[in-house]
Design an enzyme around this catalytic site. Structure first.
Site, PDB file in Angstrom:
ATOM      1  N   TYR A   1      -1.731  -0.607  10.116  1.00  8.93           N
ATOM      2  CA  TYR A   1      -2.070  -0.889   9.029  1.00  8.93           C
ATOM      3  C   TYR A   1      -0.658  -0.605   8.336  1.00  8.93           C
ATOM      4  O   TYR A   1       0.029  -1.313   7.362  1.00  8.93           O
ATOM      5  CB  TYR A   1      -3.155  -0.519   8.521  1.00  8.93           C
ATOM      6  CG  TYR A   1      -3.426  -0.692   6.810  1.00  8.93           C
ATOM      7  CD1 TYR A   1      -4.444  -1.676   6.368  1.00  8.93           C
ATOM      8  CD2 TYR A   1      -2.860   0.177   6.023  1.00  8.93           C
ATOM      9  CE1 TYR A   1      -4.747  -1.753   5.066  1.00  8.93           C
ATOM     10  CE2 TYR A   1      -3.100  -0.132   4.528  1.00  8.93           C
ATOM     11  CZ  TYR A   1      -4.066  -1.035   4.296  1.00  8.93           C
ATOM     12  OH  TYR A   1      -4.369  -1.072   2.854  1.00  8.93           O
TER      13      TYR A   1
ATOM     14  N   SER B   1       0.839  -1.243   0.075  1.00  9.10           N
ATOM     15  CA  SER B   1      -0.079   0.065   0.092  1.00  9.10           C
ATOM     16  C   SER B   1       0.791   1.334   0.198  1.00  9.10           C
ATOM     17  O   SER B   1       2.164   1.154   0.398  1.00  9.10           O
ATOM     18  CB  SER B   1      -0.808   0.061   1.137  1.00  9.10           C
ATOM     19  OG  SER B   1      -1.382   1.378   1.390  1.00  9.10           O
TER      20      SER B   1
HETATM   21  N1  LIG Z   1      -8.690  -0.203  -1.428  1.00 17.67           N
HETATM   22  C1  LIG Z   1      -7.371   0.512  -1.556  1.00 17.67           C
HETATM   23  O1  LIG Z   1      -7.512   1.661  -1.635  1.00 17.67           O
HETATM   24  C2  LIG Z   1      -6.332  -0.169  -0.986  1.00 17.67           C
HETATM   25  C3  LIG Z   1      -5.157   0.523  -0.995  1.00 17.67           C
HETATM   26  C4  LIG Z   1      -3.883  -0.109  -0.700  1.00 17.67           C
HETATM   27  C5  LIG Z   1      -4.026  -1.618  -0.350  1.00 17.67           C
HETATM   28  N2  LIG Z   1      -5.086  -2.076  -0.372  1.00 17.67           N
HETATM   29  C6  LIG Z   1      -4.905  -3.519   0.059  1.00 17.67           C
HETATM   30  O2  LIG Z   1      -5.669  -4.487  -0.768  1.00 17.67           O
HETATM   31  C7  LIG Z   1      -5.870  -5.665  -0.273  1.00 17.67           C
HETATM   32  C8  LIG Z   1      -7.443  -5.819  -1.059  1.00 17.67           C
HETATM   33  O3  LIG Z   1      -8.347  -4.757  -0.450  1.00 17.67           O
HETATM   34  P1  LIG Z   1      -9.507  -4.404  -1.314  1.00 17.67           P
HETATM   35  O4  LIG Z   1      -9.585  -2.881  -1.181  1.00 17.67           O
HETATM   36  O5  LIG Z   1      -9.888  -4.884  -2.295  1.00 17.67           O
HETATM   37  O6  LIG Z   1     -10.674  -4.702   0.066  1.00 17.67           O
HETATM   38  P2  LIG Z   1     -12.075  -5.360   0.139  1.00 17.67           P
HETATM   39  O7  LIG Z   1     -12.627  -5.172   1.453  1.00 17.67           O
HETATM   40  O8  LIG Z   1     -12.891  -5.154  -1.338  1.00 17.67           O
HETATM   41  O9  LIG Z   1     -11.614  -6.890  -0.324  1.00 17.67           O
HETATM   42  C9  LIG Z   1     -10.569  -7.754   0.788  1.00 17.67           C
HETATM   43  C10 LIG Z   1     -11.116  -9.017   0.882  1.00 17.67           C
HETATM   44  O10 LIG Z   1     -10.042  -9.640   1.841  1.00 17.67           O
HETATM   45  C11 LIG Z   1     -10.930 -10.642   2.571  1.00 17.67           C
HETATM   46  N3  LIG Z   1     -10.553 -11.037   3.797  1.00 17.67           N
HETATM   47  C12 LIG Z   1     -10.466 -10.010   5.018  1.00 17.67           C
HETATM   48  N4  LIG Z   1      -9.971 -10.840   5.979  1.00 17.67           N
HETATM   49  C13 LIG Z   1      -9.760 -12.034   5.541  1.00 17.67           C
HETATM   50  C14 LIG Z   1      -9.163 -13.110   6.098  1.00 17.67           C
HETATM   51  N5  LIG Z   1      -8.786 -13.172   7.571  1.00 17.67           N
HETATM   52  N6  LIG Z   1      -8.885 -14.295   5.622  1.00 17.67           N
HETATM   53  C15 LIG Z   1      -9.202 -14.144   3.912  1.00 17.67           C
HETATM   54  N7  LIG Z   1      -9.928 -13.225   3.614  1.00 17.67           N
HETATM   55  C16 LIG Z   1     -10.049 -11.983   4.406  1.00 17.67           C
HETATM   56  C17 LIG Z   1     -12.412  -9.833   2.509  1.00 17.67           C
HETATM   57  O11 LIG Z   1     -13.613 -10.876   2.877  1.00 17.67           O
HETATM   58  C18 LIG Z   1     -12.574  -9.333   1.288  1.00 17.67           C
HETATM   59  O12 LIG Z   1     -13.069 -10.350   0.321  1.00 17.67           O
HETATM   60  C19 LIG Z   1      -5.902  -5.220   1.001  1.00 17.67           C
HETATM   61  O13 LIG Z   1      -4.625  -5.843   1.314  1.00 17.67           O
HETATM   62  C20 LIG Z   1      -5.760  -3.880   1.313  1.00 17.67           C
HETATM   63  O14 LIG Z   1      -5.028  -3.667   2.374  1.00 17.67           O
HETATM   64  C21 LIG Z   1      -6.458  -1.296  -0.683  1.00 17.67           C
END
Ligand SMILES: NC(=O)c1ccc[n+]([C@@H]2O[C@H](COP(=O)([O-])OP(=O)(O)OC[C@H]3O[C@@H](n4cnc5c(N)ncnc54)[C@H](O)[C@@H]3O)[C@@H](O)[C@H]2O)c1
Length: 275
Positions: free
Chosen positions: A151, A138
């Site tokens: 985080y 991230s």
């Molecule tokens: N959206 C953003 O702006 C952003 C930015 C930087 C990094 N990220 C990272 O991207 C990744 C995906 O996030 P996203 O934005 O798609 O969010 P999201 O909430 O749409 O998807 C996250 C998924 O992870 C699953 N999850 C959560 N805890 C879990 C566990 N213990 N075991 C298995 N699955 C689990 C959730 O059920 C969900 O389906 C994450 O690591 C997040 O930190 C997101």
């Protein structure tokens, strides 16, 4: 069809970035196993995929479940690609208010899960002659102000782990890289609020509006933007790339807002008024 004949595991693949990546890999020929705690969304994705995506209920904070996931993928015909991506916002407190248990839970979800994903995939990949691993970091790994303290620290750990693991595994022909998303419109921002219906739509709308204006490229970041970079890193196109990351942030981390937003004049511009 860069992934014809390949098998991929995508954690957190039931939503957002993971879901878009599972679909992208499947579109390019991979057999994909989506691993997630959201059984309903995972099963729906698998059902709609025409057999290209399978769902396996997996909690990535549990070592035994990660190990079983990788073993199952290997047993299904071999494991070629792993996207360690599952995550959530974690502990929200600043450092002087953190609870030790919340810190541990956040590290388990965001950093230990990635380490264990690599730990249990690597020996299986090595036996097959290699593979590609991509981890989700991230922009919060690069500086303050993008996400909560625990985080951000965990994501910085993911970046460093990516480099160290790449060194450990290069001789086994396993490449390890990370993707560094900026502000991407997914459910991650409102999921923890526990609101539904119109309230949720309102909150998601606010996020979408903010995302469109957060960075130099004047549109919101999409899960598909990240999926494209992950697919590249997982593919043979990146066969000489390991231990590094791709920043996909629309320019969010280029510099101060004044460097690109005409609505926020820099101090140097403001000084011109004194001429
Ligand atoms: N959206 C953003 O702006 C952003 C930015 C930087 C990094 N990220 C990272 O991207 C990744 C995906 O996030 P996203 O934005 O798609 O969010 P999201 O909430 O749409 O998807 C996250 C998924 O992870 C699953 N999850 C959560 N805890 C879990 C566990 N213990 N075991 C298995 N699955 C689990 C959730 O059920 C969900 O389906 C994450 O690591 C997040 O930190 C997101």
């Amino acid at each position: 069809m860069r992934f014809a004949g390949k098998r991929a595991v995508v954690t957190g693949g039931a939503s957002g970035i993971g879901r878009a990546t599972a679909l992208r890999l499947a579109d390019e020929g991979a057999s994909v196993i989506v691993a997630d705690i959201d059984g309903e969304a995972g099963a729906a994705l698998a059902a709609a995929s025409g057999g290209r995506i399978a769902f396996r209920h997996t909690d990535v904070t549990r070592a035994d479940e990660i190990e079983a996931l990788m073993q199952a993928a290997d047993a299904a015909g071999g494991l070629d690609i792993v996207f360690n991506n599952a995550g959530a916002g974690g502990a929200r407190e600043p450092i002087d208010q953190l609870s030790p248990d919340d810190w541990d839970r956040t590290m388990a979800l965001l950093l230990r899960s990635v380490a264990l994903g690599i730990r249990y995939a690597a020996p299986l990949m090595a036996r097959r002659g290699g593979g590609a691993i991509v981890n989700t970091a991230s922009v919060s790994a690069l500086g303050a102000g993008y996400a909560p303290t625990a985080y951000s620290t965990a994501k910085a750990g993911v970046l460093h782990l990516t480099k160290i693991a790449a060194a450990d595994l290069a001789a086994a022909h396993i490449r390890v890289n990370a993707v560094v998303p900026g502000f991407i419109t997914t459910a991650i921002f409102t999921r923890h609020l526990d609101i539904e219906g119109a309230r949720r739509e309102q909150a998601d709308g606010m996020i979408a509006g903010a995302a469109a204006k957060a960075q130099p490229i004047p549109r919101a970041g999409r899960p598909e933007d990240i999926a494209a970079a992950v697919a590249f890193l997982a593919s043979e196109d990146a066969s000489f790339i390991t231990g590094t990351h791709i920043l996909v942030d629309g320019g969010l981390t280029i510099g101060t807002r004044a460097s690109w937003d005409p609505a926020v004049p820099s101090m140097l511009t403001a000084l011109e008024a004194f001429r």
